[in-house]
Design an enzyme around this catalytic site. Structure first.
Site, mmCIF file in Angstrom:
data_model
loop_
_atom_site.group_PDB
_atom_site.id
_atom_site.type_symbol
_atom_site.label_atom_id
_atom_site.label_comp_id
_atom_site.label_asym_id
_atom_site.label_seq_id
_atom_site.Cartn_x
_atom_site.Cartn_y
_atom_site.Cartn_z
ATOM 1 N N LYS A 150 -24.060 -12.995 19.230
ATOM 2 C CA LYS A 150 -24.924 -12.297 18.264
ATOM 3 C C LYS A 150 -26.365 -12.811 18.135
ATOM 4 O O LYS A 150 -27.251 -12.279 18.771
ATOM 5 C CB LYS A 150 -24.219 -12.237 16.907
ATOM 6 C CG LYS A 150 -23.006 -11.293 16.943
ATOM 7 C CD LYS A 150 -22.618 -10.782 15.592
ATOM 8 C CE LYS A 150 -21.717 -9.567 15.659
ATOM 9 N NZ LYS A 150 -20.300 -9.818 15.776
ATOM 10 N N PHE A 192 -11.463 -11.305 13.552
ATOM 11 C CA PHE A 192 -12.110 -10.386 14.486
ATOM 12 C C PHE A 192 -12.729 -11.202 15.611
ATOM 13 O O PHE A 192 -13.596 -12.053 15.372
ATOM 14 C CB PHE A 192 -13.197 -9.529 13.817
ATOM 15 C CG PHE A 192 -13.813 -8.562 14.786
ATOM 16 C CD1 PHE A 192 -13.197 -7.351 15.053
ATOM 17 C CD2 PHE A 192 -14.973 -8.885 15.472
ATOM 18 C CE1 PHE A 192 -13.732 -6.463 15.992
ATOM 19 C CE2 PHE A 192 -15.518 -7.999 16.414
ATOM 20 C CZ PHE A 192 -14.897 -6.787 16.661
ATOM 21 N N ASP A 232 -14.766 -19.599 16.908
ATOM 22 C CA ASP A 232 -15.567 -18.419 17.205
ATOM 23 C C ASP A 232 -16.734 -18.407 16.221
ATOM 24 O O ASP A 232 -16.589 -18.031 15.069
ATOM 25 C CB ASP A 232 -14.689 -17.165 17.070
ATOM 26 C CG ASP A 232 -15.478 -15.876 17.334
ATOM 27 O OD1 ASP A 232 -16.725 -15.922 17.339
ATOM 28 O OD2 ASP A 232 -14.833 -14.827 17.512
HETATM 29 C C1 PLP Z 1 -19.213 -9.566 16.677
HETATM 30 C C2 PLP Z 1 -18.153 -10.577 16.883
HETATM 31 C C3 PLP Z 1 -17.467 -10.678 18.097
HETATM 32 C C4 PLP Z 1 -17.662 -9.687 19.226
HETATM 33 O O1 PLP Z 1 -18.940 -9.712 19.725
HETATM 34 P P1 PLP Z 1 -19.447 -8.496 20.651
HETATM 35 O O2 PLP Z 1 -20.795 -8.949 21.120
HETATM 36 O O3 PLP Z 1 -19.466 -7.280 19.795
HETATM 37 O O4 PLP Z 1 -18.488 -8.358 21.757
HETATM 38 C C5 PLP Z 1 -16.552 -11.703 18.232
HETATM 39 N N1 PLP Z 1 -16.328 -12.573 17.254
HETATM 40 C C6 PLP Z 1 -16.965 -12.509 16.061
HETATM 41 C C7 PLP Z 1 -16.683 -13.522 15.024
HETATM 42 C C8 PLP Z 1 -17.898 -11.507 15.841
HETATM 43 O O5 PLP Z 1 -18.510 -11.410 14.662
#
Ligand code: PLP
Length: 418
Positions: free
Chosen positions: A268, A154, A239
């Site tokens: 986050k 994700f 990420d």
């Molecule tokens: C939440 C998340 C995203 C997306 O972040 P948003 O602020 O919702 O756009 C991308 N990568 C990972 C691993 C995430 O947990």
């Protein structure tokens, strides 16, 4: 209202009061249905606690999905944000500001970035990953077309980040997505070695897949990914939007693997609840892939957002928060392992996933709310916890004590529904 009255007016005075049920009916008539019906209407928070519109208290074990690193309404973060906003709120990227520069320097320091490393600021995780996607496209002057990501990945909801995201239900309605992304089996080193070649621009990995139910990649896998990408001339992009900024008890979840990636994305927890994202590029050659005019943002790196992040990092560092994350996380995982219906516990620090012996996870979310706890179910048998990093052992114990009852209530609901 005269001007003096305006200055004294809190936000709640701008909205009429309703009960939780009234708010939800107003919600469904005014907000787009992409999130389904919200579970509760929340009006106030303090530390790891929040209260809903009907006055009910909850222990927040999700922290706005790993966002509220220091809990709700942290006094220091609140005061830094307020004073920055009262001094200088926004300047555009024709200008810079001291908090922007100081935050970039701080991020380079906590990520152990080598000389020549740089930062690009965004407002969210998906935007940080869009920037990383564009960076990847510039590898070898744009001649490489393939990007490798993992099954279960994700990376966000905008088109580039969505192309990196594996879940069919998220992707299919929006195809065609930006091309060239292949998804390979999770954690399979041989599949990775086979997929990464001289046409590969980048490999995107989450050190722990959060949305997939808290699935960690091993340090060996990360090292193999570094080796394979180095050999092929591909970028290794981590990420750490969910796993970074202390979530695992370290600044970055990937620290233990002992590798230097080409880039890391953050968001986050970074702003302690304020929207801020970042792409950190490691070393001079990667950092110069995006040149003047090739990327931009209006809000990214704004003085208030960067002040919020500076305050969050300062509080984490000065209050021993990383140690707390390791201790309370270990305590919580040990307690979860002792629960009969729990078949597996995963994760690190305060990013925790656990599996149940039946498909009761979504019923558990409801039963937990009734019992005064906020939790999340990323899968039919999986619960995720990502509480504020300041969660205490006593608060963790409150949940552990309530858990058998929550599981019983959820199992009953699931049975009744049959
Ligand atoms: C939440 C998340 C995203 C997306 O972040 P948003 O602020 O919702 O756009 C991308 N990568 C990972 C691993 C995430 O947990």
């Amino acid at each position: 209202m005269n001007e003096a009255e305006l200055v004294e007016t809190p936000a709640e005075a701008l909205v009429s009061t309703s009960t939780g049920a009234d708010w939800l009916s107003r919600y469904s008539s005014s907000l787009m249905g992409v999130f389904g019906t919200p579970q509760r209407v929340l009006v106030r928070g303090a530390g790891a606690l929040v209260w809903d519109a009907d006055g009910k208290e909850y222990l927040d074990l999700l922290g706005g999905i790993a966002v509220n690193a220091l809990g709700h309404a942290h006094p220091f973060v609140t005061s830094v944000i307020s004073s920055q906003l009262a001094t200088l709120g926004h300047v555009s990227n024709f200008f810079t500001s001291p908090t922007q520069i100081a935050l970039a320097e701080k991020l380079l320091a906590i990520t152990n970035a080598p000389a020549g490393s740089k930062v690009f600021f965004a407002n969210s995780g998906t935007e940080a990953n869009e920037a990383a996607f564009k960076l990847a496209r510039r590898n070898s002057s744009g001649t490489r077309t393939k990007i490798v990501a993992l099954e279960g990945a994700f990376h966000g909801r905008t088109m580039g980040a969505l192309a990196l995201t594996a879940k069919e239900a998220y992707r299919a309605p929006f195809e065609p997505l930006p091309g060239g992304v292949v998804h390979i089996p999770f954690g399979d080193i041989e599949a990775l070695r086979a997929a990464v070649d001289e046409t590969t621009a980048a490999v995107f990995l989450e050190p722990i897949q959060g949305e997939a139910g808290v699935r960690p990649l091993s340090p060996e896998y990360l090292r193999a990914a570094r080796e394979a990408t180095n050999k092929a001339g591909a970028l290794l992009i981590l990420d750490e939007v969910q796993t970074g900024i202390g979530r695992t008890g370290k600044w970055l979840a990937s620290e233990d693997a002992g590798i230097v990636p080409d880039a890391v994305t953050l968001a986050k927890g970074l702003g302690g609840g304020f929207p801020v994202g970042a792409l950190v590029t490691f070393g001079e050659s990667t950092s110069s892939l995006l040149t003047a005019g090739q990327h931009g943002t209006t809000f990214g790196g704004n003085p208030v957002a960067t002040a919020a992040a500076l305050a969050t990092l300062h509080a984490i560092e000065s209050q021993g928060v990383l140690v707390n994350v390791r201790n309370v996380g270990a305590h919580l995982r040990a307690g979860l392992s002792d629960v009969d219906a729990v078949t597996e516990v995963r994760g690190e620090g305060l990013l925790i996933g656990f599996d149940l012996d039946a498909d009761i996870a979504s019923a558990m979310v409801t039963a937990a709310l009734d019992a005064g706890f906020i939790i999340n179910s990323p899968g039919p048998r999986t619960i995720r916890l990502a509480p504020p990093l300041i969660l205490t052992t006593e608060q963790a114990d409150r949940f552990l004590d309530a858990l058998p009852g929550i599981i019983r209530a959820a199992a009953q609901t699931a049975k009744d529904a049959q």
